[in-house]
Design a protein around this motif. Structure first.
Motif, short mmCIF file in Angstrom:
data_model
loop_
_atom_site.label_atom_id
_atom_site.label_comp_id
_atom_site.label_asym_id
_atom_site.label_seq_id
_atom_site.Cartn_x
_atom_site.Cartn_y
_atom_site.Cartn_z
N UNK A 202 0.82 -1.20 0.00
CA UNK A 202 0.00 0.00 0.00
C UNK A 202 0.86 1.26 0.00
N UNK A 203 2.16 1.08 -0.02
CA UNK A 203 3.06 2.25 -0.01
C UNK A 203 2.87 3.04 -1.30
N UNK A 204 2.92 4.37 -1.21
CA UNK A 204 2.77 5.19 -2.41
C UNK A 204 3.93 4.93 -3.38
N UNK A 205 3.62 5.01 -4.66
CA UNK A 205 4.63 4.80 -5.67
C UNK A 205 5.62 5.95 -5.73
N UNK A 206 6.72 5.69 -6.38
CA UNK A 206 7.75 6.72 -6.54
C UNK A 206 7.25 7.82 -7.48
#
Length: 206
Positions: A202-206
């Motif tokens: 669920x981490x935001x993308x780069x």
């Protein structure tokens, strides 16, 4: 070819030990046997009739086999959908200590579990069913041999007891193919193997 299915009663915390009575399995000092009994209703009975209507053979652990063999041969009503099939159909008992199996149409399996199950699944038929048999069910799941799980989850927490899902084994995804609830709050969930477990973030993308 037959499929291998596991039907299990389990608590909210995953305990499957001794659902049917206080003396069913007191291993490791388990004192909560019979926890499923207060939740029996007609919907439960209908589901179990459906399950036993699909069976062509049973794969059982030694303890469950001995519990069944002490009870079901005395239920002689041929129209009973559970007794009729348990008493007549093939029963395969996984054990390294049981010398003989006297119950009608019973065979003791002492070889490699994966090889024995592979042989059974190659027989013609619909389902080879596992009921109870906690240690056996855990081993079958860890080996990736189970095609379908019927989990009857009871609205009770015990905090102690033998649980269904083992540590180890390959991470596996399942597809929910059926669900219902009884009047007493038991949820009945049917899952089929859907391949390896998948992972994400669920981490935001780069």
């Amino acid at each position: 070819m037959a499929e291998l299915t596991v039907t299990t009663f389990m608590t909210l915390d995953g305990v499957m030990q001794a659902p049917g009575g206080p003396d069913e399995d007191r291993t490791d000092g388990f004192a909560y046997g019979g926890w499923s009994v207060p939740y029996v209703d007609e919907e439960f009975g209908r589901f179990m009739d459906e399950v036993f209507g699909r069976v062509d053979g049973f794969l059982l652990g030694r303890r469950t086999y001995e519990i069944f063999a002490a009870y079901w041969p005395h239920v002689t009503d041929e129209d009973d959908p559970v007794a009729g099939r348990l008493n007549s159909l093939p029963k395969y008992v996984v054990s390294r200590t049981l010398g003989t199996a006297e119950w009608h149409n019973s065979t003791v399996l002492t070889g490699d579990l994966a090889e024995e199950v592979d042989r059974l699944k190659r027989l013609p038929g619909r389902e080879i069913q596992v009921h109870g048999s906690a240690r056996l069910a855990r081993s079958l799941i860890a080996l990736g041999l189970v095609d379908e799980l019927n989990l009857l989850v009871y609205p009770v927490f015990l905090g102690k007891g033998r649980r269904l899902f083992p540590d180890g084994g390959a991470p596996t995804a399942f597809e929910l193919t059926g669900h219902r609830a009884t009047t007493t709050g038991v949820t009945i969930q049917t899952y089929r193997v859907a391949g390896p477990a998948r992972f994400g973030t669920f981490a935001p993308g780069d």
